[in-house]
Design a protein around this motif. Structure first.
Motif: not given
Ligand SMILES: Nc1ncnc2c1ncn2[C@@H]1O[C@H](COP(=O)(O)OP(=O)(O)OP(=O)(O)O)[C@@H](O)[C@H]1O
Ligand SMILES: [Mg+2]
Length: 455
Positions: A141, A170-171, A174-177, A240, A282, A322, A326, A358-359, A362, A430
């Motif tokens: 992170v 929001e989508s 970084g929720k999964e991260l 999720d 989200n 970031l 990246f 962030v997605r 990236r 996305n």
């Molecule tokens: N703070 C951060 N630092 C580095 N990479 C990040 C950060 N936040 C998000 N990312 C990267 O951005 C991308 C999207 O993150 P992630 O899949 O966790 O989002 P999400 O909130 O789960 O999205 P969704 O709701 O669309 O599933 C991933 O590749 C993740 O590694």
């Protein structure tokens, strides 16, 4: 592909044997080292490649080591530079430190190679943001804004417990991260992190995925099977898009949370499981509760700890870090030697809205890196929609009919290229979602993006 930990170092010394000996000593401990035998050669290399540290002799025949130092620091202000000075030439060392050298090593007839290695190691560790760990707030992170720091603090304090964590954002925020970070910072880290997307599956399949099933429990259940809860035993289960969980599954999940046991579909035999649950959505879960789509009792069970991930537009100060990360990452993956990014390009990135968070950033950086010839990224290298900024949202939506009419008369390939472009714009970059809409796999989409040079 370059390993994340493999730092690239430039050694500058006009005495060839000295330079080579120093380079060899550093290579032996795993660094990637290049040498330059004059200031001119060093300046040339600094303009072409990105280094993580520079070691330069102060006394060079053409220009002084100070020039190398200046050039290095112009390329990257945080770049650690170590200067080598002759014995007793403290003034030159002081001058170098004033110009921003990190430290110096006195060398006599020869250089103490052990001291060099130690100094380089410390320099790489100590340089702000120069090692992977220091750029990270948590495992994987990146960020330094107060919002992200706060989240990191919260994650660190709740991770060691088994409390259920609800992540809202929001989508692409970084929720999964963050869910993975909760797992990796917990005592459960040696066990499985198992993820399941509740929105992607029908009710029957979702339940059998979660709880497993017994042989013959439904048509097609030819053998019995473990569910994700059992796989995640001792570890973490990430649910999720939990807001999309069907009502009947919600009831069963609530039961698991209350009793710590599951029933495979088609079985009356309870199975004890020790699982830390992390859920993400989200959607505004409270609204889902108010409108009767989500059970209130389950909501309270899930939100023992709630983390709100801010949209990127609300923590723009993290964009620089970031972007840097990246560029580094995709430079390695795609074999491009990218030194940096111009202030103008960075400004463009900072002022864009990033609806896909962030997605989206990236993806935008990956596309930019893929089409870049290497060197420095300029504003004009960025994806069109980023350069155009907010104008994208202001464009009137085109009617579907008009679009079809406009499509006739072009080649299938061109139509495909346009369709992919529009879909990516609509999904704000996305790719997962775009691939779903287009009905193709993510890999196929990725290949086509490269093939058509889309960004
Ligand atoms: N703070 C951060 N630092 C580095 N990479 C990040 C950060 N936040 C998000 N990312 C990267 O951005 C991308 C999207 O993150 P992630 O899949 O966790 O989002 P999400 O909130 O789960 O999205 P969704 O709701 O669309 O599933 C991933 O590749 C993740 O590694
Ligand atoms: Mg996600």
């Amino acid at each position: 592909m370059k390993m994340a930990g493999q730092h690239k170092i430039l050694v500058v010394d006009d005495e060839v044997e000295h330079a080579d000996a120093a380079a060899e000593a550093l290579r032996r401990v795993g660094y990637h080292v290049e040498t330059a035998y004059s200031a001119a050669e060093a300046l040339n290399k600094l303009g072409k490649s990105r280094y993580d540290a520079v070691v330069t002799d102060m006394k060079l025949p053409d220009e002084s080591g100070l020039e190398v130092l200046r050039a290095a620091r112009a390329a990257r202000p945080a770049l650690p530079v170590i200067v080598l000075t002759g014995y007793g030439t403290v003034e030159s060392a002081v001058r170098a430190m004033k110009q921003g050298a990190l430290t110096y090593i006195e060398k006599g007839a020869s250089l103490n190679l052990a001291e060099l290695r130690e100094t380089v190691r410390k320099a790489l560790e100590g340089a702000p943001g120069s090692t992977a760990e220091e750029r990270q707030l948590l495992d994987g992170v990146i960020g330094e804004s107060p919002q992200m720091r706060r989240i990191a603090r919260l994650v660190k304090s709740v991770a060691p417990t088994s409390a259920t964590v609800l992540i809202i954002g929001e989508s692409g925020t970084g929720k999964e991260l963050i869910a993975q970070a909760v797992h990796k910072h917990s005592p459960r880290r040696e066990k499985q992190f198992v993820a399941l997307n509740c929105a992607a599956l029908s009710e029957g399949i979702l339940e059998s995925e979660l709880f497993g099933h017994e042989k013959g429990s439904f048509t097609g259940a030819a053998s019995s099977r473990k569910g994700r809860f059992e796989y995640a035993d001792g570890g973490t289960l990430f649910l999720d898009e939990v807001a999309d969980m069907p009502a009947s599954t919600q009831v069963k999940l609530l039961r698991v949370l209350e009793y710590g046991e599951i029933f495979r579909v088609g079985s009356n035999e309870p199975i004890k499981v020790d699982v830390r649950l992390v859920a993400a959505t989200n959607k505004e879960l409270e609204k889902e509760v108010r409108e009767g789509r989500f059970r209130e009792d389950l909501y309270f069970r899930l939100k023992v700890v709630t983390l709100y991930l801010p949209p990127l537009r609300e923590h723009r100060e993290d964009i620089d870090l970031l972007v840097d990360e990246f560029i580094r990452e995709f430079g390695c993956i795609h074999n491009k030697d990218i030194i940096g990014i111009t202030p103008q390009a960075l400004d463009t990135l900072r002022s864009y809205q990033w609806p896909g968070n962030v997605r989206e950033l990236r993806n935008a950086i990956e596309s930019t890196v893929v089409v870049s010839p290497g060197g420095i990224i300029e504003a004009a290298d960025l994806p069109d929609y980023v350069q155009r900024g907010t104008q994208l949202a202001l464009e009137a939506p085109k009617s579907a009919e008009g679009e079809t009419a406009a499509l006739s008369g072009m080649t299938l390939k061109e139509a495909e290229r346009r369709l992919i472009t529009t879909t990516l714009e609509n999904t704000r970059g996305n790719r997962e979602e775009a691939a779903k809409i287009l009905g193709i796999g993510e890999r196929t989409l990725y290949r086509k993006i490269n093939e058509y040079g889309l960004r």
